[in-house]
Design a protein around this motif. Sequence first.
Motif, PDB file in Angstrom:
ATOM      1  N   VAL A   1       0.931  -1.305  -0.395  1.00 54.48           N
ATOM      2  CA  VAL A   1      -0.334  -0.003  -0.266  1.00 54.48           C
ATOM      3  C   VAL A   1       0.676   2.020   0.353  1.00 54.48           C
ATOM      4  N   VAL A   2       0.595   2.136  -0.725  1.00 52.42           N
ATOM      5  CA  VAL A   2       1.511   3.582  -0.554  1.00 52.42           C
ATOM      6  C   VAL A   2       0.787   4.102   0.401  1.00 52.42           C
ATOM      7  N   LEU A   3       1.994   5.042   1.058  1.00 53.34           N
ATOM      8  CA  LEU A   3       2.126   5.760   1.941  1.00 53.34           C
ATOM      9  C   LEU A   3       1.908   7.356   1.538  1.00 53.34           C
ATOM     10  N   THR A   4       3.277   7.639   1.102  1.00 52.07           N
ATOM     11  CA  THR A   4       3.813   8.575   0.154  1.00 52.07           C
ATOM     12  C   THR A   4       3.597   8.219  -0.558  1.00 52.07           C
ATOM     13  N   ARG A   5       3.466   9.914  -1.597  1.00 55.66           N
ATOM     14  CA  ARG A   5       3.226  10.339  -3.005  1.00 55.66           C
ATOM     15  C   ARG A   5       4.926  10.965  -3.128  1.00 55.66           C
ATOM     16  N   ASP A   6       5.717  11.681  -2.919  1.00 56.90           N
ATOM     17  CA  ASP A   6       6.526  12.066  -3.224  1.00 56.90           C
ATOM     18  C   ASP A   6       7.091  12.723  -1.613  1.00 56.90           C
ATOM     19  N   PRO A   7       8.482  12.037  -1.413  1.00 55.24           N
ATOM     20  CA  PRO A   7       8.875  10.589  -2.125  1.00 55.24           C
ATOM     21  C   PRO A   7       7.903   9.081  -1.998  1.00 55.24           C
ATOM     22  N   LEU A   8       8.031   8.155  -3.227  1.00 56.55           N
ATOM     23  CA  LEU A   8       7.005   7.466  -3.313  1.00 56.55           C
ATOM     24  C   LEU A   8       7.333   6.317  -1.809  1.00 56.55           C
ATOM     25  N   ARG A   9       6.978   6.471  -0.715  1.00 55.98           N
ATOM     26  CA  ARG A   9       6.998   5.259   0.073  1.00 55.98           C
ATOM     27  C   ARG A   9       6.211   4.410   0.060  1.00 55.98           C
ATOM     28  N   LEU A  10       5.714   2.992   0.274  1.00 58.44           N
ATOM     29  CA  LEU A  10       4.934   1.760   0.186  1.00 58.44           C
ATOM     30  C   LEU A  10       5.377   0.559   1.146  1.00 58.44           C
ATOM     31  N   ALA A  11       4.553   0.042   2.382  1.00 59.09           N
ATOM     32  CA  ALA A  11       4.573  -0.760   2.796  1.00 59.09           C
ATOM     33  C   ALA A  11       4.141  -2.351   2.191  1.00 59.09           C
ATOM     34  N   VAL A  12       4.806  -2.891   2.219  1.00 62.65           N
ATOM     35  CA  VAL A  12       5.403  -4.099   1.561  1.00 62.65           C
ATOM     36  C   VAL A  12       4.939  -5.508   2.664  1.00 62.65           C
ATOM     37  N   THR A  13       5.021  -6.314   2.531  1.00 64.30           N
ATOM     38  CA  THR A  13       4.990  -7.813   3.536  1.00 64.30           C
ATOM     39  C   THR A  13       5.719  -7.515   3.124  1.00 64.30           C
ATOM     40  N   ALA A  14       6.771  -8.396   4.444  1.00 67.32           N
ATOM     41  CA  ALA A  14       8.043  -8.892   4.631  1.00 67.32           C
ATOM     42  C   ALA A  14       7.861 -10.334   4.307  1.00 67.32           C
ATOM     43  N   SER A  15       9.391 -10.351   3.738  1.00 68.40           N
ATOM     44  CA  SER A  15      10.218 -11.777   3.052  1.00 68.40           C
ATOM     45  C   SER A  15       9.402 -12.584   3.656  1.00 68.40           C
ATOM     46  N   GLY A  16       9.015 -14.771   3.136  1.00 71.99           N
ATOM     47  CA  GLY A  16       9.171 -15.426   4.210  1.00 71.99           C
ATOM     48  C   GLY A  16       8.393 -15.485   5.660  1.00 71.99           C
ATOM     49  N   HIS A  17       7.418 -15.281   5.758  1.00 68.42           N
ATOM     50  CA  HIS A  17       5.902 -14.934   6.248  1.00 68.42           C
ATOM     51  C   HIS A  17       4.974 -15.739   5.911  1.00 68.42           C
ATOM     52  N   ASP A  18       4.106 -16.738   6.626  1.00 66.56           N
ATOM     53  CA  ASP A  18       3.156 -17.408   6.130  1.00 66.56           C
ATOM     54  C   ASP A  18       1.711 -15.846   6.243  1.00 66.56           C
ATOM     55  N   LYS A  19       1.550 -16.139   4.506  1.00 67.44           N
ATOM     56  CA  LYS A  19       0.790 -14.673   4.589  1.00 67.44           C
ATOM     57  C   LYS A  19      -0.435 -15.422   5.243  1.00 67.44           C
ATOM     58  N   GLY A  20      -1.020 -15.985   5.391  1.00 61.19           N
ATOM     59  CA  GLY A  20      -2.351 -16.497   6.006  1.00 61.19           C
ATOM     60  C   GLY A  20      -2.341 -16.519   7.808  1.00 61.19           C
ATOM     61  N   GLU A  21      -1.012 -16.012   8.510  1.00 60.24           N
ATOM     62  CA  GLU A  21      -0.709 -15.044   9.811  1.00 60.24           C
ATOM     63  C   GLU A  21       0.354 -13.832   9.806  1.00 60.24           C
ATOM     64  N   LEU A  22       0.243 -13.128   9.551  1.00 64.20           N
ATOM     65  CA  LEU A  22       0.834 -11.828   9.305  1.00 64.20           C
ATOM     66  C   LEU A  22      -0.026 -11.528  10.452  1.00 64.20           C
ATOM     67  N   THR A  23       0.919 -10.070  11.400  1.00 64.38           N
ATOM     68  CA  THR A  23       0.521  -9.604  11.904  1.00 64.38           C
ATOM     69  C   THR A  23       0.521  -7.672  11.457  1.00 64.38           C
TER      70      THR A  23
END
Length: 202
Positions: free
Chosen positions: A39-61
């Motif tokens: 999900v995009v958090l800011t446009r200028d500068p562009l910053r996104l929150a991205v799901t972390a690598s290696g985590h079970d996507k059914g159990e994310l916190t």
Amino acid sequence: MTADLTALDLEEAGAVLAAESARFASFGWMRGTSGNLSVVLTRDPLRLAVTASGHDKGELTPADVVLVDGNGAAVHEGKPSAEAELHARVAELTGAGAVVHVHTVASVALGHRHPGGIVFKDIEMLKGVGQPAHDVEVTLPVIANSQDMKVLGDRLEAAREPRMPAVVVAGHGLYVWGDTPRQARHHTEVVEWLLELELTRR
């Protein structure tokens, strides 16, 4: 964290992405640790929150996200998905506020069968991606896979169909986007429905 973003902003984004991930995982579209969301958090500068690598996507916190820049690199700490760079590219290219990447059987199967793109016409469900249900052909682009996100992003940019907020990566899965996480979810569900229909027709 940056001056414009706080830990609370990232945690709130993480809560949204965790809920969306759990939904997609329940459909079997993010098995194991596969798939990723942003999900995009800011446009200028562009910053996104991205799901972390290696985590079970059914159990994310809410803590299982990483803040990345316009190149998909972590801004503060953590290891984002290897495809974070492509998420950032899609957000910049399309103006999307959220990007979904899922690994569905239908997208992989049809990507192999239709390397030139998957054409949809006269299907009521096309309204779910903002297109008329009749008398208009809409093509879902299919692009060849690559482990190089720059190459993959260039292919996506060249093949993108502005009327279809999605692209299939052959042998890999489906990328879909929308203005918000909720709209990206709706687009993902609609496009996957269209793919499943096409798969049953064959």
